[in-house]
Design a protein around this motif. Structure first.
Motif, PDB file in Angstrom:
ATOM      1  N   ILE A   1       0.836  -1.207   0.000  1.00 21.98           N
ATOM      2  CA  ILE A   1       0.000   0.000   0.000  1.00 21.98           C
ATOM      3  C   ILE A   1       0.867   1.251   0.000  1.00 21.98           C
ATOM      4  CG2 ILE A   1      -1.695   1.315   1.331  1.00 21.98           C
ATOM      5  CD1 ILE A   1      -2.896  -1.349   2.221  1.00 21.98           C
ATOM      6  N   GLU A   2       1.979   1.207   0.722  1.00 20.31           N
ATOM      7  CA  GLU A   2       2.901   2.336   0.715  1.00 20.31           C
ATOM      8  C   GLU A   2       3.438   2.579  -0.695  1.00 20.31           C
ATOM      9  OE1 GLU A   2       7.142   3.704   2.786  1.00 20.31           O
ATOM     10  OE2 GLU A   2       6.060   1.938   3.531  1.00 20.31           O
ATOM     11  N   ARG A   3       3.753   1.508  -1.396  1.00 23.35           N
ATOM     12  CA  ARG A   3       4.222   1.650  -2.779  1.00 23.35           C
ATOM     13  C   ARG A   3       3.106   2.191  -3.664  1.00 23.35           C
ATOM     14  NH1 ARG A   3       8.380  -1.081  -5.928  1.00 23.35           N
ATOM     15  NH2 ARG A   3       7.943  -0.737  -8.149  1.00 23.35           N
TER      16      ARG A   3
ATOM     17  N   ARG B   1      -4.671 -12.950  -5.675  1.00 25.52           N
ATOM     18  CA  ARG B   1      -5.612 -13.675  -4.816  1.00 25.52           C
ATOM     19  C   ARG B   1      -5.444 -13.281  -3.346  1.00 25.52           C
ATOM     20  NH1 ARG B   1      -4.377 -18.386  -6.532  1.00 25.52           N
ATOM     21  NH2 ARG B   1      -3.228 -19.226  -4.764  1.00 25.52           N
ATOM     22  N   MET B   2      -4.191 -13.167  -2.885  1.00 21.63           N
ATOM     23  CA  MET B   2      -3.942 -12.856  -1.483  1.00 21.63           C
ATOM     24  C   MET B   2      -4.238 -11.391  -1.155  1.00 21.63           C
ATOM     25  SD  MET B   2      -0.417 -15.066  -1.034  1.00 21.63           S
ATOM     26  CE  MET B   2      -0.241 -14.854   0.735  1.00 21.63           C
ATOM     27  N   PHE B   3      -4.020 -10.505  -2.118  1.00 19.39           N
ATOM     28  CA  PHE B   3      -4.344  -9.092  -1.902  1.00 19.39           C
ATOM     29  C   PHE B   3      -5.856  -8.927  -1.743  1.00 19.39           C
ATOM     30  CE2 PHE B   3      -5.314  -4.740  -3.013  1.00 19.39           C
ATOM     31  CZ  PHE B   3      -4.281  -4.016  -2.439  1.00 19.39           C
TER      32      PHE B   3
ATOM     33  N   ALA C   1      -6.995 -10.094   1.595  1.00 21.75           N
ATOM     34  CA  ALA C   1      -6.606  -9.204   2.694  1.00 21.75           C
ATOM     35  C   ALA C   1      -7.406  -7.914   2.724  1.00 21.75           C
ATOM     36  CB  ALA C   1      -5.110  -8.880   2.588  1.00 21.75           C
ATOM     37  N   THR C   2      -7.790  -7.409   1.563  1.00 19.17           N
ATOM     38  CA  THR C   2      -8.416  -6.080   1.493  1.00 19.17           C
ATOM     39  C   THR C   2      -9.868  -6.091   1.035  1.00 19.17           C
ATOM     40  OG1 THR C   2      -7.748  -5.704  -0.815  1.00 19.17           O
ATOM     41  CG2 THR C   2      -6.159  -5.096   0.903  1.00 19.17           C
ATOM     42  N   GLY C   3     -10.277  -7.155   0.353  1.00 17.06           N
ATOM     43  CA  GLY C   3     -11.613  -7.184  -0.232  1.00 17.06           C
ATOM     44  C   GLY C   3     -11.682  -6.529  -1.595  1.00 17.06           C
ATOM     45  N   TYR C   4     -10.532  -6.067  -2.087  1.00 18.52           N
ATOM     46  CA  TYR C   4     -10.472  -5.386  -3.377  1.00 18.52           C
ATOM     47  C   TYR C   4      -9.411  -6.042  -4.258  1.00 18.52           C
ATOM     48  CZ  TYR C   4     -13.031  -1.491  -1.208  1.00 18.52           C
ATOM     49  OH  TYR C   4     -13.961  -0.730  -0.553  1.00 18.52           O
ATOM     50  N   SER C   5      -9.608  -5.933  -5.559  1.00 16.83           N
ATOM     51  CA  SER C   5      -8.544  -6.296  -6.484  1.00 16.83           C
ATOM     52  C   SER C   5      -7.486  -5.188  -6.418  1.00 16.83           C
ATOM     53  CB  SER C   5      -9.085  -6.418  -7.909  1.00 16.83           C
ATOM     54  OG  SER C   5      -9.590  -5.165  -8.356  1.00 16.83           O
TER      55      SER C   5
END
Length: 290
Positions: A193-195, A221-223, A226-230
């Motif tokens: 997210i920082e990037r 898939r893992m993102f 973790a976030t609920g978003y692509s």
């Protein structure tokens, strides 16, 4: 003079490696053909087609079984793997969406799958797969978009379609990616997210996957887990969030705000801002005035 289907395929295949292509490793266009039209040379790209508005009839050679006719209905898919040139001819006029996918791109994604389908890709005709149909529809709309689109969005569609094709081309049931999927570790997610907040950085799917330490397939898939978003939707939300913040400063022009937030132009930002927020950036700024 209308372009023959064979010439069209040659041109489309060459576009996958062009610097002017709307995405690396993929090219997609619609094509209207005439009776008697068909491929004449094999391509080193995988060719995926989808019927458009009208049913059409094709004839295809089937070895000792001679030639077989079949009807291609709107939405039905066909796959011609790289290195293959089927004995196929149109018996009626036809209209298709045609997608060429680079073999190296597909092979790379294939190697990243946890449960890889076995066997080689085979010629497939008249496949019905709602997920692949939706991806083809979104990808052709993306390619035809008059404004510059989000690179991460285009890559997401391309990779999802390629992975889907790997299963369909081997007559294997596609994976269900959501069951038992773990999200990115918190420290990795914070780094990603920082990037993403550095809009001038390389924010391609490959770059983000490299930052995470996972393959592209696993990262997406893992993102999402973790976030609920692509990744592309999350990045767009970050850009729009930044735009709303900068619109509070009346000394900044809309062009400067657009560039600061990673949009290619004022019109690009306005279109996506209006779609998400419901008003244009100018109207939003006016609403902030006392």
């Amino acid at each position: 003079m209308n372009e023959s289907f064979n010439s069209f395929l040659v041109r489309l295949s060459s576009q996958t490696a062009s610097r002017d292509a709307f995405a690396s490793g993929v090219a997609i266009e619609s094509y209207c053909g005439a009776q008697g039209d068909g491929p004449e040379t094999m391509s080193d790209k995988h060719i995926l087609t989808m019927g458009l508005k009208h049913p059409s009839r094709f004839e295809i050679g089937h070895g000792l079984n001679g030639r077989v006719s079949y009807i291609k209905h709107p939405g039905s898919l066909s796959l011609v793997p790289a290195g293959m040139c089927p004995l196929m001819r149109a018996e009626t006029e036809f209209d298709l969406v045609v997608c060429a996918l680079d073999s190296a791109l597909v092979s790379g994604l294939d190697s990243e799958l946890e449960r890889r389908p076995e066997g080689e890709l085979r010629l497939q005709t008249n496949l019905q797969d709602p997920a692949a149909q939706q991806l083809m529809t979104l990808l052709i709309a993306d390619a035809n978009e008059s404004h510059t689109t989000e690179r991460l969005y285009t890559e997401y569609l391309t990779h999802a379609l390629a992975v889907r094709m790997l299963f369909l081309g081997r007559s294997t049931r596609p994976q269900t990616n959501h069951r038992g999927t773990y999200g990115l570790p918190r420290h990795v997610l914070r780094r990603i997210i920082e990037r993403m907040r550095c809009f001038s950085c390389d924010l391609s799917l490959q770059a983000l996957a490299n930052e995470s330490g996972y393959s592209r397939v696993h990262f997406v898939r893992m993102f999402r887990a973790a976030t609920g978003y692509s990744p592309h939707n999350y990045l767009l939300n970050l850009r729009l969030e930044r735009a709303r913040e900068l619109l509070k400063n009346p000394s900044l022009s809309l062009i400067d705000i657009a560039l600061d937030c990673g949009f290619s132009s004022h019109s690009h930002m306005s279109r996506l801002f209006h779609k998400s927020v419901g008003v244009t950036p100018s109207a939003y700024r006016r609403s902030l005035r006392p």
